[in-house]
Design an enzyme around this catalytic site. Structure first.
Site, PDB file in Angstrom:
ATOM      1  N   LYS A   1       0.859  -1.201   0.000  1.00 63.81           N
ATOM      2  CA  LYS A   1       0.000   0.000   0.000  1.00 63.81           C
ATOM      3  C   LYS A   1       0.883   1.234   0.000  1.00 63.81           C
ATOM      4  O   LYS A   1       1.847   1.306   0.779  1.00 63.81           O
ATOM      5  CB  LYS A   1      -0.894  -0.047   1.251  1.00 63.81           C
ATOM      6  CG  LYS A   1      -1.899   1.092   1.364  1.00 63.81           C
ATOM      7  CD  LYS A   1      -2.735   0.916   2.634  1.00 63.81           C
ATOM      8  CE  LYS A   1      -3.794   1.997   2.786  1.00 63.81           C
ATOM      9  NZ  LYS A   1      -4.602   1.818   4.009  1.00 63.81           N
TER      10      LYS A   1
ATOM     11  N   SER B   1      -9.565  -0.420   7.550  1.00 63.56           N
ATOM     12  CA  SER B   1      -9.059  -0.331   6.170  1.00 63.56           C
ATOM     13  C   SER B   1      -8.383  -1.573   5.617  1.00 63.56           C
ATOM     14  O   SER B   1      -8.073  -1.607   4.431  1.00 63.56           O
ATOM     15  CB  SER B   1      -8.094   0.839   6.047  1.00 63.56           C
ATOM     16  OG  SER B   1      -8.834   2.014   5.906  1.00 63.56           O
TER      17      SER B   1
ATOM     18  N   SER C   1      -9.574   1.890   3.322  1.00 67.40           N
ATOM     19  CA  SER C   1      -8.740   2.613   2.392  1.00 67.40           C
ATOM     20  C   SER C   1      -7.736   1.743   1.621  1.00 67.40           C
ATOM     21  O   SER C   1      -7.169   2.210   0.635  1.00 67.40           O
ATOM     22  CB  SER C   1      -7.970   3.695   3.144  1.00 67.40           C
ATOM     23  OG  SER C   1      -7.092   3.102   4.086  1.00 67.40           O
TER      24      SER C   1
HETATM   25  N1  GLN Z   1     -12.840   4.335   7.058  1.00 60.36           N
HETATM   26  C1  GLN Z   1     -12.107   4.790   8.189  1.00 60.36           C
HETATM   27  C2  GLN Z   1     -11.688   6.231   7.997  1.00 60.36           C
HETATM   28  O1  GLN Z   1     -12.037   6.801   7.031  1.00 60.36           O
HETATM   29  C3  GLN Z   1     -10.922   3.910   8.445  1.00 60.36           C
HETATM   30  C4  GLN Z   1      -9.780   4.181   7.535  1.00 60.36           C
HETATM   31  C5  GLN Z   1      -8.586   3.342   7.862  1.00 60.36           C
HETATM   32  O2  GLN Z   1      -8.684   2.336   8.552  1.00 60.36           O
HETATM   33  N2  GLN Z   1      -7.440   3.796   7.391  1.00 60.36           N
HETATM   34  O3  GLN Z   1     -11.020   6.800   8.779  1.00 60.36           O
END
Ligand code: GLN
Length: 486
Positions: free
Chosen positions: A78, A177, A153
């Site tokens: 990532k 994420s 994400s």
């Molecule tokens: N969807 C969550 C956010 O927008 C988690 C994102 C993540 O785990 N990086 O913060």
């Protein structure tokens, strides 16, 4: 079976038994990336030359497959994790062109274990989002239905694994994420305990929550990748100095007599009926495998979203203060003075979701509001953590849905609050710091994957992996591949 649809451990077997060469494997993946990824956009960069170069070293015998169970296998990272000499953009314009001068600890560990880095994957800008639509560069599509999001994400990593564009990948999970995109893409994603894996070289979003973990085609691969990256690191003061168990060895223990907790707060109105049914069937499967199913309660679950969306933006607003156009990344041109240069660089460099979080975070930390928001949210976080500690007195692991809905359409959730609400089942485990995995447990009538979430006590990844593996081996959901694969 085609190489690209094999799990990492099978690819490694083929390499080690000399049935296939590393170059053959790497070339197959690279060709697939150029043929298919323009339709999916899972990668921000592919490392064709370097990957081929490294594969040749294996084929010539200069590098040895016996070095580790991942040696010679193509892995995607990532693009929020630093890799020496490679662009690290965090899918943000503010870091466009930034070349990392060092390896993250996880990257260095994988490098040492002989992984062949095949590319950097797309994400929501700075990992803020649940759909990968917040990337400043590309919108990743779900391989099961390209009109839909892959989740986020770590949507690029999950889509790349699901579409057979790498043997395994790393993602990061701050509030879901790794688990949520894995469930949307029908692959396995493990968020380790906070402290299990070093974050040195991970670009920080919310430092009290961020964790790095594997996204893979099956649970055995998740165990293998976790083994390769876990452990204490003096360069990350939050990493914990505990022995790392043999994760692969734990997989084969049956579920006989294990107590699996079903939290009533995770089976609520509003969850898609097909998701609810698939998870309930998964619970029955575990019962059939000898587990004892027990009802548990996690009473503060409903406050998870509110607490997370105060704490995470607060920490983000502080972490993102470093992007000022001075040290690295984007710098606005023609600014009359320093303040204006800061303002313009940040206005041009950050996307709207990141700006929203910076503003929210700055607000909740400001004098006069700190007690009402940040402090309160931290207290709620403690209650959520205690819920889990109490629950683990009564059960060995917890079963729940990952997301109340399967993959949604691109553009469907334009209201940020709607997007935040979809994180309801992943945020509490993040706030508590416990490990969790998503494992495929069914499909909707539209052939969209559904994930089962398995949560365990702190530092008990082997328990989570064991339950996931036993369930996986009793079912065939992980063997299905998107039509796109053929
Ligand atoms: N969807 C969550 C956010 O927008 C988690 C994102 C993540 O785990 N990086 O913060």
């Amino acid at each position: 079976m085609e190489i690209h649809s094999l799990p990492l451990h099978r690819i490694h077997d083929l390499l080690e038994s000399r049935k296939l060469g590393a170059l053959e494997i790497v070339s197959a993946f690279l060709e697939r990336i150029s043929a298919i990824d323009p339709k999916l956009n899972s990668y921000l960069a592919a490392f064709s030359e370097k990957a081929v170069e490294q594969a040749r070293l294996f084929d010539s015998g200069a590098l040895d497959y016996a070095a580790s169970p991942i040696a010679g296998t193509p892995i995607a990272i990532k693009d929020v994790i630093c890799m020496k000499g490679a662009l690290t953009t965090c899918a943000s314009r503010i870091l466009a062109g930034f070349v990392s001068p060092y390896d993250a600890t996880v990257t260095a560990k994988l490098r040492k274990a002989g992984a062949i880095f095949i590319g950097k994957t797309n994400l929501d800008e700075f990992a803020m989002g649940s759909s990968t639509e917040n990337s400043a560069f590309l919108k990743t599509r779900n391989p099961w239905d390209t009109e839909r999001v892959p989740g986020g994400s770590s949507g690029g990593s999950a889509a790349a694994v699901a579409a057979g564009l790498c043997a395994g990948a790393l993602g990061t999970d701050t509030g879901g994420s790794i688990r949520q995109p894995s469930s949307f893409c029908g692959v396995v994603g493990l968020k380790p305990t906070y402290g299990r894996v070093s974050r040195f070289g991970l670009v920080a979003f919310a430092s009290s929550l961020d964790q790095i973990g594997p996204i893979t085609r099956d649970v055995e691969d998740a165990a293998i990748l976790l083994q390769a990256i876990a452990g204490y690191d003096p360069a990350d003061s939050t990493s914990v100095d505990l022995p790392v168990p043999d994760y692969r060895a734990a997989l084969d223990h049956s579920l006989q007599g294990l107590r699996l907790g079903i939290p009533r707060q995770y089976f609520i109105e509003g969850t898609d009926p097909e998701v609810d049914r698939a998870v309930r069937e998964a619970i029955d499967t575990c019962r059939g495998l000898g587990a004892k199913i027990v009802d548990i309660t996690l009473p503060h679950t409903e406050y998870g979203i509110a607490a997370y969306y105060i704490i995470a933006p607060a920490e983000a607003s502080s972490n993102l203060a470093r992007y000022d156009g001075v040290k690295y990344g984007h710098r606005a041109q023609n600014s009359p003075d320093l303040m204006e240069m800061y303002r313009k660089s940040r206005s041009e460099g950050f996307g709207s979701e990141v700006k929203r979080r910076i503003m929210l975070g700055t607000y909740v930390l400001s004098a006069g509001y700190f007690d009402a928001y940040y402090k309160k949210a931290s207290q709620v976080r403690t209650l959520i953590k205690r819920d889990f500690l109490d629950a683990f007195e009564k059960c060995d692991a917890i079963l729940a849905p990952v997301s109340p809905v399967p993959a949604f359409k691109i553009g469907e959730k334009s209201d940020p609050l709607q997007m935040y609400l979809s994180d309801v089942f992943t945020l509490p485990a993040s706030l508590a710091g416990i490990p969790g995995i998503s494992v495929p447990c069914g499909f909707t009538s539209q052939n969209l994957p559904i994930g089962l979430q398995i949560l365990g006590p702190h530092f008990r990844e082997e328990m989570v992996l064991r339950v996931a593996h036993q369930f996986e081996q009793a079912t065939d959901f992980h063997l299905r591949t998107p039509r796109f694969m053929i």
